[in-house]
Design a protein around this motif. Sequence first.
Motif, PDB file in Angstrom:
ATOM      1  N   ARG A 106      55.187  77.565  48.981  1.00  0.00           N
ATOM      2  CA  ARG A 106      53.368  77.465  48.808  1.00  0.00           C
ATOM      3  C   ARG A 106      53.143  78.409  49.180  1.00  0.00           C
ATOM      4  N   ILE A 107      51.966  78.889  47.361  1.00  0.00           N
ATOM      5  CA  ILE A 107      51.924  79.946  47.945  1.00  0.00           C
ATOM      6  C   ILE A 107      49.884  79.946  48.108  1.00  0.00           C
ATOM      7  N   GLU A 108      49.611  80.714  49.169  1.00  0.00           N
ATOM      8  CA  GLU A 108      48.273  80.987  50.297  1.00  0.00           C
ATOM      9  C   GLU A 108      47.954  82.761  50.141  1.00  0.00           C
ATOM     10  N   ALA A 109      47.316  82.912  49.438  1.00  0.00           N
ATOM     11  CA  ALA A 109      46.359  84.220  49.783  1.00  0.00           C
ATOM     12  C   ALA A 109      48.022  84.723  48.600  1.00  0.00           C
TER      13      ALA A 109
ATOM     14  N   ALA B 100      65.779  72.078  52.554  1.00  0.00           N
ATOM     15  CA  ALA B 100      66.265  70.406  53.740  1.00  0.00           C
ATOM     16  C   ALA B 100      65.959  70.768  54.571  1.00  0.00           C
ATOM     17  N   ASP B 101      66.664  71.542  56.086  1.00  0.00           N
ATOM     18  CA  ASP B 101      67.065  71.299  56.960  1.00  0.00           C
ATOM     19  C   ASP B 101      66.399  72.217  57.933  1.00  0.00           C
ATOM     20  N   GLY B 102      64.997  72.799  57.220  1.00  0.00           N
ATOM     21  CA  GLY B 102      63.981  73.335  58.219  1.00  0.00           C
ATOM     22  C   GLY B 102      64.817  74.764  57.944  1.00  0.00           C
ATOM     23  N   THR B 103      65.297  75.101  57.601  1.00  0.00           N
ATOM     24  CA  THR B 103      65.384  76.408  57.701  1.00  0.00           C
ATOM     25  C   THR B 103      64.183  77.456  56.228  1.00  0.00           C
ATOM     26  N   GLY B 104      63.320  78.073  57.125  1.00  0.00           N
ATOM     27  CA  GLY B 104      62.895  78.567  56.120  1.00  0.00           C
ATOM     28  C   GLY B 104      62.370  80.105  55.951  1.00  0.00           C
ATOM     29  N   LEU B 105      61.623  80.806  54.329  1.00  0.00           N
ATOM     30  CA  LEU B 105      61.191  81.866  54.826  1.00  0.00           C
ATOM     31  C   LEU B 105      59.860  81.868  54.569  1.00  0.00           C
ATOM     32  N   GLY B 106      59.252  83.120  55.514  1.00  0.00           N
ATOM     33  CA  GLY B 106      57.785  83.873  54.866  1.00  0.00           C
ATOM     34  C   GLY B 106      58.016  85.129  54.254  1.00  0.00           C
ATOM     35  N   LEU B 107      56.998  85.127  53.077  1.00  0.00           N
ATOM     36  CA  LEU B 107      56.772  86.535  52.254  1.00  0.00           C
ATOM     37  C   LEU B 107      55.826  87.081  51.914  1.00  0.00           C
ATOM     38  N   THR B 108      55.974  87.989  51.612  1.00  0.00           N
ATOM     39  CA  THR B 108      54.501  88.775  51.627  1.00  0.00           C
ATOM     40  C   THR B 108      54.348  89.350  49.912  1.00  0.00           C
ATOM     41  N   ALA B 109      53.680  89.149  49.048  1.00  0.00           N
ATOM     42  CA  ALA B 109      53.614  89.608  48.021  1.00  0.00           C
ATOM     43  C   ALA B 109      53.201  91.373  47.840  1.00  0.00           C
ATOM     44  N   GLY B 110      54.256  91.789  47.137  1.00  0.00           N
ATOM     45  CA  GLY B 110      53.933  93.246  47.349  1.00  0.00           C
ATOM     46  C   GLY B 110      53.556  93.684  45.827  1.00  0.00           C
ATOM     47  N   ARG B 111      53.872  94.865  44.746  1.00  0.00           N
ATOM     48  CA  ARG B 111      53.539  95.096  43.681  1.00  0.00           C
ATOM     49  C   ARG B 111      54.093  94.474  42.994  1.00  0.00           C
ATOM     50  N   ALA B 112      53.253  94.769  41.587  1.00  0.00           N
ATOM     51  CA  ALA B 112      53.766  93.630  40.750  1.00  0.00           C
ATOM     52  C   ALA B 112      54.830  94.598  39.671  1.00  0.00           C
TER      53      ALA B 112
ATOM     54  N   ASP C 218      45.257  83.291  45.475  1.00  0.00           N
ATOM     55  CA  ASP C 218      46.530  83.013  45.547  1.00  0.00           C
ATOM     56  C   ASP C 218      47.334  83.805  44.502  1.00  0.00           C
ATOM     57  N   ALA C 219      47.924  84.357  44.726  1.00  0.00           N
ATOM     58  CA  ALA C 219      49.147  85.113  43.870  1.00  0.00           C
ATOM     59  C   ALA C 219      49.884  83.986  42.945  1.00  0.00           C
ATOM     60  N   GLN C 220      50.637  84.388  42.529  1.00  0.00           N
ATOM     61  CA  GLN C 220      51.700  84.092  41.528  1.00  0.00           C
ATOM     62  C   GLN C 220      52.702  84.413  41.642  1.00  0.00           C
ATOM     63  N   LEU C 221      53.580  83.048  41.663  1.00  0.00           N
ATOM     64  CA  LEU C 221      55.149  83.669  41.945  1.00  0.00           C
ATOM     65  C   LEU C 221      54.825  84.287  41.172  1.00  0.00           C
ATOM     66  N   VAL C 222      55.499  84.277  39.808  1.00  0.00           N
ATOM     67  CA  VAL C 222      55.974  85.313  38.743  1.00  0.00           C
ATOM     68  C   VAL C 222      55.287  86.593  39.087  1.00  0.00           C
ATOM     69  N   GLY C 223      56.553  87.648  39.106  1.00  0.00           N
ATOM     70  CA  GLY C 223      55.308  88.822  38.669  1.00  0.00           C
ATOM     71  C   GLY C 223      55.815  90.235  40.631  1.00  0.00           C
ATOM     72  N   PRO C 224      55.120  89.631  41.505  1.00  0.00           N
ATOM     73  CA  PRO C 224      55.235  90.211  42.784  1.00  0.00           C
ATOM     74  C   PRO C 224      56.326  90.136  43.214  1.00  0.00           C
ATOM     75  N   GLU C 225      56.420  91.837  44.113  1.00  0.00           N
ATOM     76  CA  GLU C 225      57.961  91.329  44.588  1.00  0.00           C
ATOM     77  C   GLU C 225      57.485  90.948  45.887  1.00  0.00           C
ATOM     78  N   TRP C 226      58.242  90.207  46.161  1.00  0.00           N
ATOM     79  CA  TRP C 226      58.260  89.111  47.889  1.00  0.00           C
ATOM     80  C   TRP C 226      58.975  89.743  48.713  1.00  0.00           C
ATOM     81  N   THR C 227      58.694  90.390  49.285  1.00  0.00           N
ATOM     82  CA  THR C 227      59.121  90.789  50.961  1.00  0.00           C
ATOM     83  C   THR C 227      59.314  89.619  51.360  1.00  0.00           C
ATOM     84  N   VAL C 228      60.612  89.728  52.665  1.00  0.00           N
ATOM     85  CA  VAL C 228      60.879  88.803  53.650  1.00  0.00           C
ATOM     86  C   VAL C 228      60.134  89.716  54.775  1.00  0.00           C
TER      87      VAL C 228
END
Length: 254
Positions: free
Chosen positions: A226-229, A237-249, A135-145
Motif C-alpha cells: 500500500r502506498i499512502e502519500a 503472508a505471515d504478518g511480517t511487514g516493513l514501513g518505508l518512506t520515499a526519499g529522492r527519486a 501518493d508517491a509512485q512505486l517506481v523512482g523513489p529510494e524507499w527507506t525502511v
Amino acid sequence: MLTVVLLSALGLAGCARENAAGGGGPWGRTFLSQSTSRPLVPGTRIELRFSDGKVGFQAGCNYISGAARIDGGRLVVSEVASTAMGCDPQRAEQDTWLATFLEAGPELRLDGANLVLEGGGTTVSFVEGSVAEPDAQLVGPEWTVDTLVDGQTSGSVPAGVRAHLTFTIDGKVTGSGGCNSLTGTYTVDTETITFTAVASTRKACAEAGLVEDKVLHVLRGTAQFRIEAGRLTLTAADGTGLGLTAGRATPSPS
C-alpha cells in the motif's frame, strides 16, 4: 500516560470500535499538520493515521499509537504506547507533548479534507495527506525502511542501520537490507508485489543482521503493498511487514 515500549501494540480497538466502524469521519484517513499554535521542532510535522478504533501519530521521532473514539465532538485517545527510538531532547519532548495533548481529549472538527484539533489553549490544523501530499509512485523513489512490523507489533529500525529499496520500471528491485546489498525482480498486481530471484551479498552483520533478516523475509514471494502519500507498506503472508518512506527519486533507465 505515555507508555514507551520497544514493540508497541497496534491492535488497540476495544470498545472504541463501535464508535469508529461505519461512522465515516476521520476513520481510514491520514492527516498532516499545516499549522499549530505551539511551534514544532524545525523540520517536523504531525501525522495522524486513523483506522478502525485506533489512531497512530508521529511528530518527527517515535511512532505512537492508541485506542481512539469520538465522543461528544472530542477525540478520546487511551492505552497509548510508543516505539523506543532514540531522539534528541527537543523531539522527545515533542513526542510527550503530542501524546499528552491527544490523551486530554481535544475537540475535533472535520470539514472535508480539513481537520482541526483544539484543547488546552492549543490549536492544530491538518489537511488530508492525499491532498497535502499526493501518493508517491512505486517506481523512482529510494524507499527507506524505518519501521519493522511483526503481526500486531511494530518497532523502529535501530539508529545507524539503513535499509532501503528502489524499484525500476523494468521490473528490478535493488537496495540494501541494512548490511548487504540486494537485487532481484518483481511484478505488481493491484494490491500485491511478487518478488523473485532476490539475492544479497554475504557480509557478516551484527545488529543490522536482525533488520536484514526481516527485509529479506518480506522480499520472499508475494507481499501485500500500500502506498499512502510518501509511505509504502509491505506485508508478508505471515504478518511480517516493513514501513518505508520515499526519499529522492532515482532516474529510470533509458
